[in-house]
Motif scaffolding. Structure first.
Motif, short mmCIF file in Angstrom:
data_model
loop_
_atom_site.label_atom_id
_atom_site.label_comp_id
_atom_site.label_asym_id
_atom_site.label_seq_id
_atom_site.Cartn_x
_atom_site.Cartn_y
_atom_site.Cartn_z
N HIS A 118 0.84 -1.20 0.00
CA HIS A 118 0.00 0.00 0.00
C HIS A 118 0.87 1.24 0.00
O HIS A 118 1.95 1.26 0.59
CB HIS A 118 -0.86 0.05 1.27
N VAL A 119 0.35 2.30 -0.62
CA VAL A 119 1.10 3.56 -0.60
C VAL A 119 0.16 4.74 -0.79
O VAL A 119 -0.85 4.64 -1.49
CB VAL A 119 2.22 3.57 -1.68
N LYS A 120 0.51 5.84 -0.13
CA LYS A 120 -0.13 7.13 -0.39
C LYS A 120 0.94 8.04 -0.98
O LYS A 120 2.05 8.12 -0.45
CB LYS A 120 -0.69 7.75 0.89
N VAL A 121 0.61 8.68 -2.08
CA VAL A 121 1.55 9.57 -2.77
C VAL A 121 0.94 10.96 -2.83
O VAL A 121 -0.21 11.12 -3.25
CB VAL A 121 1.84 9.08 -4.21
N GLN A 122 1.72 11.94 -2.39
CA GLN A 122 1.21 13.31 -2.41
C GLN A 122 2.25 14.28 -2.94
O GLN A 122 3.27 14.53 -2.29
CB GLN A 122 0.78 13.74 -1.00
N PRO A 123 2.02 14.84 -4.14
CA PRO A 123 2.93 15.89 -4.60
C PRO A 123 2.78 17.12 -3.71
O PRO A 123 1.75 17.31 -3.10
CB PRO A 123 2.46 16.18 -6.03
N ARG A 124 3.84 17.92 -3.67
CA ARG A 124 3.79 19.14 -2.86
C ARG A 124 2.59 19.99 -3.24
O ARG A 124 2.42 20.34 -4.42
CB ARG A 124 5.07 19.97 -3.06
N GLY A 125 1.76 20.30 -2.27
CA GLY A 125 0.61 21.16 -2.53
C GLY A 125 -0.51 20.48 -3.29
O GLY A 125 -1.49 21.13 -3.66
N GLY A 126 -0.36 19.16 -3.52
CA GLY A 126 -1.36 18.44 -4.31
C GLY A 126 -2.19 17.49 -3.47
O GLY A 126 -2.04 17.41 -2.26
N GLU A 127 -3.06 16.78 -4.15
CA GLU A 127 -3.95 15.84 -3.47
C GLU A 127 -3.24 14.52 -3.22
O GLU A 127 -2.33 14.14 -3.94
CB GLU A 127 -5.19 15.60 -4.32
N VAL A 128 -3.72 13.81 -2.22
CA VAL A 128 -3.16 12.51 -1.89
C VAL A 128 -3.76 11.46 -2.82
O VAL A 128 -4.98 11.39 -2.99
CB VAL A 128 -3.50 12.13 -0.42
N LEU A 129 -2.88 10.65 -3.41
CA LEU A 129 -3.32 9.48 -4.17
C LEU A 129 -3.09 8.25 -3.28
O LEU A 129 -1.97 7.99 -2.85
CB LEU A 129 -2.50 9.32 -5.45
N THR A 130 -4.15 7.50 -3.02
CA THR A 130 -4.03 6.25 -2.28
C THR A 130 -4.08 5.11 -3.28
O THR A 130 -5.02 5.04 -4.08
CB THR A 130 -5.18 6.11 -1.26
N THR A 131 -3.09 4.24 -3.25
CA THR A 131 -3.08 3.16 -4.22
C THR A 131 -2.32 1.94 -3.69
O THR A 131 -1.97 1.90 -2.49
CB THR A 131 -2.53 3.66 -5.58
N GLN A 132 -2.10 0.95 -4.52
CA GLN A 132 -1.39 -0.27 -4.13
C GLN A 132 -0.49 -0.68 -5.30
O GLN A 132 -0.83 -0.43 -6.45
CB GLN A 132 -2.37 -1.40 -3.81
N LEU A 133 0.61 -1.32 -4.98
CA LEU A 133 1.52 -1.84 -6.01
C LEU A 133 1.47 -3.36 -6.00
O LEU A 133 1.35 -3.99 -4.94
CB LEU A 133 2.94 -1.37 -5.73
#
Ligand code: FE
Length: 192
Positions: free
Chosen positions: A144-159
């Motif tokens: 599992h991972v949450k990815v968030q660019p600076r100032g952007g929205e969080v993407l929750t996903t899985q690899l």
């Protein structure tokens, strides 16, 4: 023609850089823009798909790139890759928060085992030293991972991992989230 030129100038004035052609960003090693990649690449505009968070996310993970340092049981695995914008630019200082089962398929829901966050470097790169997550009932192998660019929205996903028998039977599995795995190394580029 005049309109096109004006539009181009306006976009440039807004800080939008028009693509100068294909830029290979799916694979560091190929050196060829024509190389085929299974994961979504920034040059076709596909962003990394979202996935369910599942029941085991806990906010406030420690900042660390090495999940094995805490004694996580399992076979060593190194996951690397980049966080890119849809126009193929590296996302520096993007936040990645990983959580996963240990090699026996167990989540540490009391402590911080198998959990850690980090930030991408100036080239948008991340590096996670971890273990191959074990299987648990109802799911194929995943991280599992949450990815968030600076100032952007969080993407929750899985690899996901290729060549897993359970991939076909897992209703959450998405082939667009398959890592490229070779031995004890896995690679994935996020597009957010
Ligand atoms: Fe899970």
């Amino acid at each position: 023609m005049v309109d096109d030129e004006l539009t181009r100038r306006r976009l440039l004035a807004m800080g939008v850089v028009l693509p100068l052609g294909l830029v290979a960003c799916g694979d560091d090693d190929s050196g060829s823009p024509a190389a085929l990649v299974k994961t979504p690449s920034c040059d076709d505009g596909d962003e990394t798909p979202e996935q369910t968070e599942g029941p085991y996310f806990i906010p406030g993970s420690p900042r660390r790139r090495n999940l094995r340092a805490g004694g996580l049981p399992g076979r060593a695995l190194l996951v690397t890759g980049r966080v890119l914008s849809p126009d193929c630019r590296p996302r520096r200082r993007a936040l990645l928060d990983f959580w996963q089962a240990d090699g026996e398929g167990e989540y540490d829901n009391a402590g911080t085992g198998g959990r850690g966050h980090q930030y991408t470097d100036a080239q948008g790169r991340f590096r996670l030293a971890t273990v191959l997550p074990g299987l648990y009932p109802g799911r194929t192998r995943h991280i599992h991972v949450k990815v968030q660019p600076r100032g952007g929205e969080v993407l929750t996903t899985q690899l996901y991992f290729p060549r897993e028998a359970r991939n076909r039977r897992d209703g959450i599995f998405d082939a667009a989230l398959l890592m490229r795995v070779s031995g004890r190394r896995a690679r994935y580029d996020f597009v957010v």
